[in-house]
Scaffold this motif. Structure first.
Motif, PDB file in Angstrom:
ATOM      1  N   ALA A 164       0.816  -1.216   0.000  1.00 40.19           N
ATOM      2  CA  ALA A 164       0.000   0.000   0.000  1.00 40.19           C
ATOM      3  C   ALA A 164       0.846   1.261   0.000  1.00 40.19           C
ATOM      4  CB  ALA A 164      -0.923  -0.012   1.214  1.00 40.19           C
ATOM      5  N   LYS A 165       0.429   2.240  -0.803  1.00 36.64           N
ATOM      6  CA  LYS A 165       1.036   3.560  -0.788  1.00 36.64           C
ATOM      7  C   LYS A 165      -0.055   4.577  -0.429  1.00 36.64           C
ATOM      8  CE  LYS A 165       0.555   3.929  -5.808  1.00 36.64           C
ATOM      9  NZ  LYS A 165       1.261   4.181  -7.078  1.00 36.64           N
ATOM     10  N   VAL A 166       0.326   5.568   0.344  1.00 44.41           N
ATOM     11  CA  VAL A 166      -0.640   6.506   0.912  1.00 44.41           C
ATOM     12  C   VAL A 166      -0.112   7.917   0.689  1.00 44.41           C
ATOM     13  CG1 VAL A 166      -1.851   7.219   3.004  1.00 44.41           C
ATOM     14  CG2 VAL A 166      -1.249   4.801   2.669  1.00 44.41           C
ATOM     15  N   TRP A 167      -0.875   8.762  -0.008  1.00 40.52           N
ATOM     16  CA  TRP A 167      -0.369  10.115  -0.245  1.00 40.52           C
ATOM     17  C   TRP A 167      -1.388  11.202   0.099  1.00 40.52           C
ATOM     18  CZ3 TRP A 167      -1.337   6.568  -4.074  1.00 40.52           C
ATOM     19  CH2 TRP A 167      -2.319   6.885  -5.014  1.00 40.52           C
ATOM     20  N   ASN A 168      -2.446  10.858   0.846  1.00 42.59           N
ATOM     21  CA  ASN A 168      -3.334  11.893   1.378  1.00 42.59           C
ATOM     22  C   ASN A 168      -4.104  11.317   2.563  1.00 42.59           C
ATOM     23  OD1 ASN A 168      -5.723  10.508   0.376  1.00 42.59           O
ATOM     24  ND2 ASN A 168      -5.262  11.381  -1.648  1.00 42.59           N
ATOM     25  N   ASN A 169      -4.786  12.170   3.286  1.00 41.84           N
ATOM     26  CA  ASN A 169      -5.483  11.736   4.499  1.00 41.84           C
ATOM     27  C   ASN A 169      -6.605  10.754   4.213  1.00 41.84           C
ATOM     28  OD1 ASN A 169      -4.164  13.004   6.719  1.00 41.84           O
ATOM     29  ND2 ASN A 169      -4.991  14.980   6.060  1.00 41.84           N
ATOM     30  N   GLU A 170      -7.274  10.916   3.072  1.00 37.96           N
ATOM     31  CA  GLU A 170      -8.372  10.001   2.738  1.00 37.96           C
ATOM     32  C   GLU A 170      -7.858   8.564   2.587  1.00 37.96           C
ATOM     33  OE1 GLU A 170     -11.710   9.261  -0.802  1.00 37.96           O
ATOM     34  OE2 GLU A 170     -10.390  11.015  -0.852  1.00 37.96           O
ATOM     35  N   LEU A 171      -6.755   8.402   1.857  1.00 43.10           N
ATOM     36  CA  LEU A 171      -6.185   7.071   1.685  1.00 43.10           C
ATOM     37  C   LEU A 171      -5.628   6.540   2.996  1.00 43.10           C
ATOM     38  CD1 LEU A 171      -4.368   7.502  -1.741  1.00 43.10           C
ATOM     39  CD2 LEU A 171      -6.609   6.482  -1.299  1.00 43.10           C
ATOM     40  N   HIS A 172      -5.034   7.424   3.776  1.00 47.07           N
ATOM     41  CA  HIS A 172      -4.524   7.005   5.086  1.00 47.07           C
ATOM     42  C   HIS A 172      -5.631   6.423   5.944  1.00 47.07           C
ATOM     43  CE1 HIS A 172      -2.322   7.016   8.847  1.00 47.07           C
ATOM     44  NE2 HIS A 172      -3.266   7.778   9.390  1.00 47.07           N
ATOM     45  N   GLN A 173      -6.784   7.055   5.947  1.00 48.99           N
ATOM     46  CA  GLN A 173      -7.891   6.561   6.765  1.00 48.99           C
ATOM     47  C   GLN A 173      -8.405   5.217   6.264  1.00 48.99           C
ATOM     48  OE1 GLN A 173      -8.828   8.124   9.690  1.00 48.99           O
ATOM     49  NE2 GLN A 173      -9.749   6.080   9.902  1.00 48.99           N
ATOM     50  N   LYS A 174      -8.413   5.025   4.940  1.00 50.55           N
ATOM     51  CA  LYS A 174      -8.847   3.740   4.390  1.00 50.55           C
ATOM     52  C   LYS A 174      -7.922   2.613   4.834  1.00 50.55           C
ATOM     53  CE  LYS A 174     -11.224   5.412   0.233  1.00 50.55           C
ATOM     54  NZ  LYS A 174     -11.259   5.396  -1.257  1.00 50.55           N
ATOM     55  N   VAL A 175      -6.619   2.905   4.825  1.00 42.76           N
ATOM     56  CA  VAL A 175      -5.664   1.894   5.282  1.00 42.76           C
ATOM     57  C   VAL A 175      -5.822   1.643   6.762  1.00 42.76           C
ATOM     58  CG1 VAL A 175      -3.194   1.478   5.668  1.00 42.76           C
ATOM     59  CG2 VAL A 175      -3.988   2.292   3.442  1.00 42.76           C
ATOM     60  N   GLN A 176      -5.970   2.698   7.544  1.00 42.43           N
ATOM     61  CA  GLN A 176      -6.094   2.542   8.990  1.00 42.43           C
ATOM     62  C   GLN A 176      -7.318   1.714   9.368  1.00 42.43           C
ATOM     63  OE1 GLN A 176      -2.952   3.406   9.432  1.00 42.43           O
ATOM     64  NE2 GLN A 176      -3.475   4.256  11.422  1.00 42.43           N
ATOM     65  N   ASN A 177      -8.390   1.828   8.604  1.00 43.77           N
ATOM     66  CA  ASN A 177      -9.610   1.067   8.891  1.00 43.77           C
ATOM     67  C   ASN A 177      -9.411  -0.434   8.728  1.00 43.77           C
ATOM     68  OD1 ASN A 177     -11.002   3.438   9.434  1.00 43.77           O
ATOM     69  ND2 ASN A 177     -11.880   3.590   7.379  1.00 43.77           N
ATOM     70  N   LEU A 178      -8.358  -0.832   8.007  1.00 42.01           N
ATOM     71  CA  LEU A 178      -8.081  -2.255   7.814  1.00 42.01           C
ATOM     72  C   LEU A 178      -7.159  -2.831   8.883  1.00 42.01           C
ATOM     73  CD1 LEU A 178      -7.513  -2.266   3.932  1.00 42.01           C
ATOM     74  CD2 LEU A 178      -9.558  -3.013   5.180  1.00 42.01           C
ATOM     75  N   VAL A 179      -6.624  -1.966   9.751  1.00 42.46           N
ATOM     76  CA  VAL A 179      -5.698  -2.412  10.793  1.00 42.46           C
ATOM     77  C   VAL A 179      -6.452  -2.476  12.122  1.00 42.46           C
ATOM     78  CG1 VAL A 179      -3.520  -1.946  11.963  1.00 42.46           C
ATOM     79  CG2 VAL A 179      -3.819  -1.266   9.570  1.00 42.46           C
TER      80      VAL A 179
END
Length: 289
Positions: A164-179
């Motif tokens: 996974a690569k994350v370059w904004n807050n929206e994508l960061h939150q999507k990744v965090q929801n999977l952890v």
């Protein structure tokens, strides 16, 4: 019936990155950054070596200058984190407090729920997040099996697109929801421990000191198989490199009509084609053959 086109190579400019390096010893003394600037203005860059043969050539250059003490190479620790697919976005980062701490072996990044990102040893084993789809519309997939960062990278590349690569807050939150809360997972951010000044990948093995923090690489003719890492502000001699000029070739096209039934492997035909090509060069390119 299509026209038959014969090509004769005789001198066309060709640029190649495969030309060998030529090394240039400079007494200096300069600090590493000043040496880099000098080499880039005067030659190509500070010295880099992709294999043992180039390193031997570099050492021979220094020895022939009767220099026996340490000198700068174009090698330094790399404090730049990059995504696994080398796309850096806008430099978005979501580090937790006091991270990254630039410990020597902590080269890979994990995310821990809402706390943020940590730099961690790549050999630790964690679940991880892959992605698939396009860069603008990625889909994230959580893999629960713990792996090292490198094993996770290989798994994601074989089964999806990459880690996974994350370059904004929206994508960061999507990744965090999977952890899961209180858990960690690898993402695709890491940094190579060393990098040559010109961006060449460091692939040599060496003896001697290991880099810590921000430090620059030096070598000595007395110990050609060893590298040392020191504060980059130290002033010393250095080695630059350049590339030889490119080879020139030219391409001449001769068109044969369907009525010209010829055997191109016939020596007489080849000689005639060469003669016509030279006449064409004289006429159109205005050069002396």
């Amino acid at each position: 019936m299509e026209l038959l086109t014969a090509l004769l190579l005789s001198g066309w400019p060709v640029l190649s990155t495969c030309f060998p390096r030529r090394y240039h010893f400079v007494e200096g003394p300069l600090n590493w950054t000043e040496a880099q600037t000098y080499c880039r203005r005067t030659y190509t860059d500070l010295a880099a070596a992709e294999n043992s043969e180039e390193m031997k050539q570099l050492m021979d250059t220094v020895s022939s200058a009767d220099h026996s003490s340490e000198f700068w190479l174009g090698l330094r620790t790399n404090n730049v984190f990059q995504w696994s697919d080398r796309f850096d976005g806008d430099g978005y980062r979501k580090w937790r407090s006091y991270e990254p701490d630039w410990i020597e072996e902590e080269l890979c990044v994990r995310t821990e729920n809402d706390i943020g990102w940590w730099d961690t040893s790549c050999m630790e084993q964690y679940p991880f997040i892959c992605y698939t789809g396009t860069r603008l519309e990625p889909e994230f997939i959580a893999v629960k099996e713990p792996m090292t960062w490198f094993a996770a990278q290989s798994y994601c590349r074989e089964n999806f697109t990459d880690l996974a690569k994350v370059w904004n807050n929206e994508l960061h939150q999507k990744v965090q929801n999977l952890v899961p809360f209180g858990s960690s997972a690898w993402i695709g951010l890491s940094r190579p421990p060393l990098v040559w000044s010109d961006g060449t990948e460091f692939s040599l093995s060496w003896d001697g000191a290991r880099p810590r923090g921000v430090s620059c690489g030096a070598a000595s003719p007395k110990e050609p198989d060893s590298l040392d890492f020191q504060p980059c502000e130290t002033r010393r001699a250095f080695v630059c490199y350049s590339r030889p000029a490119p080879v020139w070739r030219r391409v001449v096209k001769l068109r044969l009509s369907p009525a010209d039934s010829v055997e191109l492997n016939d020596p007489a035909v080849k000689a005639d084609l060469l003669r016509k090509a030279r006449l064409e060069l004289k006429c159109k390119l205005k050069i002396q053959i």
